[in-house]
Design a protein around this motif. Structure first.
Motif: not given
Length: 305
Positions: A248-259
């Protein structure tokens, strides 16, 4: 005071959107579904057990009486079930986001309905198949996303290309790590192919850090010590933040999100690094080709140049 990173509080209104969340009756999947429903989304809880799914929906509805929820029968260890679930989900007026959350961690040697080693079969092949089958539906919606859950365990992992089905040997922790590397390679290659084809769908990845969930049920002593260890881990609520950001947030295409907290194991979410191997285009294309062969399901996306 501004928080450093993405949390549940940063999830914007999701009214009018539809999410498919696999493994939604417990742990991270439940927390993700709870938050999305509270923000006005329609949430399809893709689960094996209808009784558990309905209990989860009742809990969510208790907190959000107007929650728009539905049970989607789904067994990620059975490609026939995966195909049926995709067909049912495709009947929705729209599907905005597919959240591939379901997985297994370090069980004894077991096999999927089609005979694949369980961790590779569930964590990667089932995820690959569902995504491929839902891509046409997702492509109908501007801004649609595919979210794939990996793990910090992917770091240092190696895929045993000569024994994907664990017929020569089986180490449960090693196989888990390999399946999570496969997840990372998959969303990386999926993003490359989607962009090359001009698709409106975005592929991103996430990981929960180390979260206290039911996923550790096969971990023996670790499970026994869980009440004490929980003091140093993400809660399930916190572990869901990277998934929520990816979805749901603003993301980079192909990005990786974590703590972004202690050693990437806990805390608020942000864009994080992955291993060099998870960004290897040769390995990613090899995995893609193997996955098509093993599942018999082809997303029909040309390779990225």
């Amino acid at each position: 005071m501004k928080r450093n990173g993405f949390t549940e509080a940063d999830v914007p209104d999701q009214s009018g959107k539809c999410f498919v969340v696999t493994g939604a009756n417990t742990g991270l999947g439940f927390e993700v579904s709870r938050v999305l429903a509270a923000r006005g989304a329609r949430v399809l809880l893709a689960c094996r057990d209808q009784v558990k799914a309905e209990a989860a929906m009742a809990r969510i509805s208790q907190a959000s009486p107007k929650a728009n929820l539905a049970f989607l029968p789904f067994d990620q260890a059975d490609l026939t079930s995966v195909r049926t679930a995709a067909e049912l989900a495709a009947k929705e007026p729209r599907v905005d986001v597919l959240i591939n959350n379901a997985g297994v961690m370090s069980p004894p040697l077991m096999r999927t309905k089609q005979g694949f080693e369980l961790q590779f079969g569930v964590n990667h092949l089932g995820c690959f198949a569902l995504t491929a089958l839902l891509l046409p539906k997702l492509s109908d919606t501007k801004g649609a996303r595919v979210v794939v859950t990996s793990s910090i365990a992917h770091r240092g992992a190696k895929i045993d290309w000569d024994d994907l089905n664990a017929e020569k040997g089986y180490g449960r922790i090693r196989r888990y790590a390999a399946s999570k590397l496969a997840n990372a390679l998959f969303f990386y290659e999926l993003d490359r192919r989607l962009r090359a084809s001009g698709s409106p769908v975005t592929a991103v990845g996430c990981h929960p850090g180390i979260a206290a969930t039911d996923l550790v049920r096969h971990m023996g002593a670790f499970q026994i010590l869980l009440p004490l260890i929980k003091l140093f881990l993400n809660s399930a609520e916190m572990g869901a933040w990277p998934t929520l950001q990816a979805a749901t947030g603003r993301v980079t295409s192909g990005g990786y999100y974590g703590p972004t907290g202690f050693q990437g194991k806990r805390g608020a979410s942000g864009e994080v690094q992955r291993s060099a191997e998870a960004l290897d285009p040769v390995l990613a294309q090899r995995l893609w080709d193997v996955s098509v062969d093993m599942t018999g399901i082809d997303p029909s996306l040309p390779p990225a140049v």
